[in-house]
Scaffold this active site. Structure first.
Site, mmCIF file in Angstrom:
data_model
loop_
_atom_site.group_PDB
_atom_site.id
_atom_site.type_symbol
_atom_site.label_atom_id
_atom_site.label_comp_id
_atom_site.label_asym_id
_atom_site.label_seq_id
_atom_site.Cartn_x
_atom_site.Cartn_y
_atom_site.Cartn_z
ATOM 1 N N TYR A 1 0.845 -1.190 0.000
ATOM 2 C CA TYR A 1 0.000 0.000 0.000
ATOM 3 C C TYR A 1 0.888 1.250 0.000
ATOM 4 O O TYR A 1 1.256 1.780 1.048
ATOM 5 C CB TYR A 1 -0.928 0.008 1.216
ATOM 6 N N PRO B 1 -15.068 -5.981 2.191
ATOM 7 C CA PRO B 1 -16.224 -6.608 2.849
ATOM 8 C C PRO B 1 -17.560 -5.958 2.546
ATOM 9 O O PRO B 1 -18.594 -6.549 2.824
ATOM 10 C CB PRO B 1 -15.880 -6.445 4.334
#
Length: 280
Positions: free
Chosen positions: A57, A204
Site C-alpha cells: 500500500y 467486505p
C-alpha cells in the site's frame, strides 16, 4: 442476533472484531495527508483495535502514515501488516518476493517504518510460486521465534494451501476477499472457523453494490441502518471468526462503517440476506 464483539487472534491477541483497512490512505498533497491522518486517528477514537496495512500500500508509505498518525500507539492497538510483494517498474507493478532473505529484509523495513519492535500479526500477502512454501513460512517462523513477529497470517489462499501452510507453522489469520455479495471463499472461511483462525475479509462491503440490492435496502430500512451497515452486521453475525476490515478516506464513512456494531439483525433478516448471494 447478538454476535461477539471481540476475537482472540492466535488464541491470545484480543481485538474488537470490526477493524479498519488502511489501504486507501495514500496521500498525495499535504491536505490529503492531513485528512488521512484524521481518519486513522478517528478510527482509534472510535475504539478500533485492529488496523490492517501492507508494504504494497504505497510501497511503505501507508505504514509511514500510520506511524505518523498514531505513534506512540495506544495500549491494545494492533497494527497488522503484510510482506511478500515488491514493487516493479514494469508489468503489473509488483512481483512476488517470498525468498527468505527478502522476507527478512521486508520485516525489518516494516518494523522501522511502523516504529515497532514486534509485529503482532504479520501476513504473507501472496504465496510465491517460485519459492517452496516451507521456505517462505520457515523464514516467518524463524522471525516469530526471534521475537520480531507475534503471529503469522496468510492472504488469498485456498483450503489446500491453508492446510499445507499449517503443516509448517501455526497460522493465526487468513485474509481473503469476501462479502455478502461475494462468497467465493466460503470453503476457506469454513476451514478457518473449524480451526479458530481469524478470517479478515477484504472488500467486505462491495462498495456501490449493496444499496442497489432490493433485499439489502429493505433490511436496512427495517433496521434503521444503511445498506453498508447491514452488510457489515451480516458479516459479524455470519461467523465469530470474521473480522471485517472496511476501509475509507472519509471520517463520515468511517463512522458509518463502525455504526454496524450497533446493528442487530433478527434471525429472519439474517436468513433473508444470506439468500441474496448463496455461495457456489
Amino acid at each position: 442476533m447478538t454476535a461477539p464483539t471481540t476475537f482472540r487472534i492466535g488464541g491470545d491477541l484480543e481485538v474488537r472484531r470490526l477493524g479498519f483497512g488502511a489501504m486507501h490512505l495514500r496521500p498525495g498533497t499535504a491536505e490529503a495527508r492531513a485528512a488521512c491522518i484524521a481518519v486513522a486517528r478517528r478510527a482509534v477514537d472510535l475504539d478500533v483495535t485492529l488496523i490492517d496495512t501492507a508494504h504494497m500500500y504505497g510501497w511503505g508509505a501507508n505504514e509511514d502514515l500510520l506511524a505518523e498518525a498514531l505513534h506512540p500507539y495506544p495500549e491494545g492497538l494492533v497494527i497488522a501488516t503484510k510482506v511478500g510483494i515488491r514493487h516493479t517498474a514494469s508489468g503489473e507493478g509488483w512481483r512476488h518476493a517470498g525468498d527468505p532473505a527478502d522476507l527478512r529484509a521486508q520485516v525489518d523495513e516494516a518494523l522501522r517504518r511502523l516504529r515497532l519492535d514486534r509485529i503482532e500479526l504479520l501476513q504473507l500477502h501472496r504465496l510465491d510460486p517460485g519459492v517452496p512454501l516451507p521456505d517462505q513460512l520457515g523464514a516467518l517462523r524463524d522471525l516469530r521465534d526471534e521475537g520480531k513477529v507475534g503471529r503469522i497470517g496468510l492472504s488469498e489462499v485456498t483450503v489446500d494451501e491453508l492446510t499445507e501452510a499449517r503443516s509448517v507453522v501455526d497460522i493465526a489469520a487468513v485474509q481473503n476477499r469476501y462479502s455478502l455479495l461475494d462468497r467465493e471463499h466460503e470453503p476457506v472461511l469454513k476451514a478457518c472457523e473449524a480451526a479458530d483462525i481469524a478470517f479478515l475479509p477484504w472488500r467486505p462491503v462491495a462498495a456501490g453494490e449493496s444499496g442497489a440490492r432490493a433485499e439489502i435496502a429493505a433490511v436496512a430500512k427495517e433496521a434503521d441502518a444503511t445498506p453498508t451497515q447491514v452488510v457489515l452486521a451480516w458479516l459479524l453475525a455470519r461467523s465469530p471468526v470474521i473480522l471485517p476490515i472496511p476501509g475509507t478516506t472519509s471520517v463520515a464513512h468511517l463512522e458509518e462503517n463502525l455504526g454496524a456494531n450497533s446493528v442487530h439483525l433478527t434471525q429472519e433478516q439474517y436468513d433473508r440476506l444470506g439468500r441474496v448471494s448463496e455461495p457456489a
